[in-house]
Motif scaffolding. Structure first.
Motif, mmCIF file in Angstrom:
data_model
loop_
_atom_site.group_PDB
_atom_site.id
_atom_site.type_symbol
_atom_site.label_atom_id
_atom_site.label_comp_id
_atom_site.label_asym_id
_atom_site.label_seq_id
_atom_site.Cartn_x
_atom_site.Cartn_y
_atom_site.Cartn_z
ATOM 1 N N VAL A 187 -30.117 -27.779 -18.447
ATOM 2 C CA VAL A 187 -29.484 -28.405 -19.612
ATOM 3 C C VAL A 187 -28.973 -27.325 -20.562
ATOM 4 O O VAL A 187 -29.747 -26.601 -21.181
ATOM 5 C CB VAL A 187 -30.462 -29.336 -20.340
ATOM 6 C CG1 VAL A 187 -29.792 -29.956 -21.568
ATOM 7 C CG2 VAL A 187 -30.959 -30.417 -19.399
ATOM 8 N N ARG A 188 -27.654 -27.244 -20.661
ATOM 9 C CA ARG A 188 -27.009 -26.298 -21.576
ATOM 10 C C ARG A 188 -26.034 -27.062 -22.462
ATOM 11 O O ARG A 188 -25.154 -27.757 -21.973
ATOM 12 C CB ARG A 188 -26.261 -25.205 -20.800
ATOM 13 C CG ARG A 188 -27.172 -24.329 -19.949
ATOM 14 C CD ARG A 188 -26.372 -23.235 -19.261
ATOM 15 N NE ARG A 188 -27.202 -22.414 -18.399
ATOM 16 C CZ ARG A 188 -26.742 -21.390 -17.674
ATOM 17 N NH1 ARG A 188 -25.445 -21.074 -17.710
ATOM 18 N NH2 ARG A 188 -27.559 -20.687 -16.920
ATOM 19 N N LEU A 189 -26.229 -26.904 -23.765
ATOM 20 C CA LEU A 189 -25.350 -27.553 -24.726
ATOM 21 C C LEU A 189 -24.380 -26.531 -25.310
ATOM 22 O O LEU A 189 -24.604 -25.320 -25.240
ATOM 23 C CB LEU A 189 -26.166 -28.200 -25.849
ATOM 24 C CG LEU A 189 -27.199 -29.243 -25.427
ATOM 25 C CD1 LEU A 189 -27.935 -29.767 -26.650
ATOM 26 C CD2 LEU A 189 -26.549 -30.388 -24.663
ATOM 27 N N ARG A 190 -23.317 -27.039 -25.892
ATOM 28 C CA ARG A 190 -22.303 -26.188 -26.517
ATOM 29 C C ARG A 190 -21.842 -26.869 -27.804
ATOM 30 O O ARG A 190 -21.403 -28.017 -27.776
ATOM 31 C CB ARG A 190 -21.127 -25.994 -25.566
ATOM 32 C CG ARG A 190 -20.005 -25.096 -26.082
ATOM 33 C CD ARG A 190 -18.915 -24.981 -25.024
ATOM 34 N NE ARG A 190 -17.803 -24.159 -25.454
ATOM 35 C CZ ARG A 190 -16.689 -23.985 -24.742
ATOM 36 N NH1 ARG A 190 -16.563 -24.566 -23.554
ATOM 37 N NH2 ARG A 190 -15.706 -23.230 -25.209
ATOM 38 N N PHE A 191 -21.972 -26.160 -28.915
ATOM 39 C CA PHE A 191 -21.595 -26.694 -30.228
ATOM 40 C C PHE A 191 -20.398 -25.901 -30.742
ATOM 41 O O PHE A 191 -20.474 -24.695 -30.915
ATOM 42 C CB PHE A 191 -22.774 -26.577 -31.193
ATOM 43 C CG PHE A 191 -22.509 -27.137 -32.559
ATOM 44 C CD1 PHE A 191 -21.929 -28.393 -32.725
ATOM 45 C CD2 PHE A 191 -22.859 -26.415 -33.693
ATOM 46 C CE1 PHE A 191 -21.687 -28.910 -33.989
ATOM 47 C CE2 PHE A 191 -22.632 -26.927 -34.961
ATOM 48 C CZ PHE A 191 -22.045 -28.184 -35.108
ATOM 49 N N LEU A 214 -19.977 -31.595 -29.836
ATOM 50 C CA LEU A 214 -21.225 -31.266 -29.143
ATOM 51 C C LEU A 214 -21.066 -31.667 -27.683
ATOM 52 O O LEU A 214 -20.773 -32.828 -27.380
ATOM 53 C CB LEU A 214 -22.415 -31.994 -29.768
ATOM 54 C CG LEU A 214 -23.784 -31.684 -29.147
ATOM 55 C CD1 LEU A 214 -24.133 -30.197 -29.313
ATOM 56 C CD2 LEU A 214 -24.872 -32.554 -29.769
ATOM 57 N N PHE A 215 -21.272 -30.678 -26.775
ATOM 58 C CA PHE A 215 -21.047 -30.904 -25.347
ATOM 59 C C PHE A 215 -22.305 -30.619 -24.531
ATOM 60 O O PHE A 215 -23.108 -29.746 -24.878
ATOM 61 C CB PHE A 215 -19.956 -29.970 -24.816
ATOM 62 C CG PHE A 215 -18.556 -30.334 -25.227
ATOM 63 C CD1 PHE A 215 -17.908 -31.424 -24.660
ATOM 64 C CD2 PHE A 215 -17.882 -29.583 -26.165
ATOM 65 C CE1 PHE A 215 -16.619 -31.755 -25.026
ATOM 66 C CE2 PHE A 215 -16.594 -29.904 -26.544
ATOM 67 C CZ PHE A 215 -15.953 -30.990 -25.974
ATOM 68 N N LEU A 216 -22.421 -31.333 -23.419
ATOM 69 C CA LEU A 216 -23.346 -30.992 -22.344
ATOM 70 C C LEU A 216 -22.541 -30.321 -21.238
ATOM 71 O O LEU A 216 -21.487 -30.836 -20.831
ATOM 72 C CB LEU A 216 -24.023 -32.250 -21.794
ATOM 73 C CG LEU A 216 -24.814 -32.070 -20.486
ATOM 74 C CD1 LEU A 216 -26.046 -31.203 -20.707
ATOM 75 C CD2 LEU A 216 -25.199 -33.436 -19.906
ATOM 76 N N ASP A 217 -23.007 -29.151 -20.773
ATOM 77 C CA ASP A 217 -22.343 -28.468 -19.653
ATOM 78 C C ASP A 217 -22.675 -29.239 -18.383
ATOM 79 O O ASP A 217 -23.656 -28.968 -17.701
ATOM 80 C CB ASP A 217 -22.830 -27.021 -19.570
ATOM 81 C CG ASP A 217 -22.042 -26.198 -18.549
ATOM 82 O OD1 ASP A 217 -21.372 -26.796 -17.675
ATOM 83 O OD2 ASP A 217 -22.102 -24.957 -18.616
ATOM 84 N N TYR A 229 -17.364 -30.253 -19.186
ATOM 85 C CA TYR A 229 -18.249 -30.593 -20.291
ATOM 86 C C TYR A 229 -18.033 -32.046 -20.688
ATOM 87 O O TYR A 229 -16.901 -32.544 -20.692
ATOM 88 C CB TYR A 229 -17.970 -29.715 -21.515
ATOM 89 C CG TYR A 229 -18.263 -28.242 -21.330
ATOM 90 C CD1 TYR A 229 -19.487 -27.705 -21.714
ATOM 91 C CD2 TYR A 229 -17.305 -27.393 -20.788
ATOM 92 C CE1 TYR A 229 -19.750 -26.349 -21.564
ATOM 93 C CE2 TYR A 229 -17.557 -26.043 -20.631
ATOM 94 C CZ TYR A 229 -18.785 -25.534 -21.019
ATOM 95 O OH TYR A 229 -19.042 -24.200 -20.864
ATOM 96 N N GLY A 231 -19.114 -34.777 -23.839
ATOM 97 C CA GLY A 231 -19.754 -34.851 -25.138
ATOM 98 C C GLY A 231 -19.005 -35.733 -26.107
ATOM 99 O O GLY A 231 -18.369 -36.713 -25.703
#
Length: 260
Positions: A187-191, A214-217, A229, A231
């Motif tokens: 689980v890697r998120l990206r803001f 806000l994204f989930l990879d 991604y 989100g």
């Protein structure tokens, strides 16, 4: 709501802008094969759909985004094709920002507290179609900050001028960020996102626009990190187009696909 500027002078400015943008792309693509300094960049396409929380109505948007570096220069730009899902009057909105990096000119990183680079930037914002269109040009310094890992945090400060004799020059202040948030191995998120604060430019008051994402990879869950991604994005605009008391709040689902 958009302000309408469709006179012949603005059409000439738009044609000139498109010609310069096309010429820049041709030169950059041609230079990849022969120049000693190789152009490097990345692009993505985003598909967004959401509802206006302030008023009823749906919005669908396709966004093409690009960032790249070429020696001491870099550029960032995007194009939004959007409308109210009816497909009756789609609008195309684009921004382009070429920048000159001081650290790359000097050949070493700038070490001034948290600041890692200073850039001089120019920019244009152009709207085509829909209920009206406009043209804005900007110039000013940008400051990039040092973060652990691969995160990006910068502050852009611009002189802002909208086309039209009735509009005065003003300022725009834009912090932006793109920060990875690893939760676990899978689980890697990206803001990521930005905030624009634009001062009073004569007709119309000051305005504030922000679009945090806000994204989930999603690709990382099947062993392909950084490719797909999924989100959400919240777009909040206070005093839309400088019209005091007119606000916009849209919550959107967002699918981002890397084109690298």
């Amino acid at each position: 709501m958009r302000l309408n500027f469709t006179g012949p002078n603005l059409r000439t400015v738009k044609r000139t802008f498109l010609s310069l943008l096309f010429l820049s792309l041709v030169l950059l693509l041609n230079g990849q094969a022969t120049a000693q300094v190789i152009y490097q960049g990345g692009s993505n396409v985003q598909f967004l759909y959401g509802r206006n929380l302030e008023r009823s109505g749906e919005l669908a948007t396709i966004t093409l985004e690009h960032f790249g570096t070429y020696g001491v220069l870099e550029q960032f730009g995007f194009a939004d094709l959007y409308n109210n899902v009816s497909l009756e009057s789609p609008s195309l909105y684009t921004e382009w920002y070429p920048k000159l990096s001081l650290s790359r000119v000097l050949g070493k990183e700038i070490n001034r507290g948290p600041v890692s680079d200073v850039l001089w930037a120019g920019g244009v914002n152009v709207l085509f179609g829909g209920t009206g269109d406009f043209f804005v040009y900007l110039t000013g310094p940008a400051f990039r900050f040092r973060l652990p890992g691969s995160g990006l945090l910068q502050l852009e400060t611009y002189y802002y001028k909208q086309h039209g004799e009735e509009y005065e020059g003003t300022y725009q202040i834009t912090p932006s960020w793109d920060i990875p948030l690893p939760v676990s191995e899978k689980v890697r998120l990206r803001f990521r996102g930005f905030m624009d604060y634009i001062g009073d430019r004569g007709p119309g008051g000051a305005q504030f626009l922000t679009q945090p994402q806000l994204f989930l990879d999603l690709g990382n869950t099947w062993g392909k990190p950084g490719k797909v991604y999924l989100g959400s994005e919240w777009r909040y605009w206070n005093n839309v187009a400088g019209i005091e008391g007119l606000d916009e709040s849209i919550l959107q689902a967002n699918l981002l696909i890397s084109l690298e």
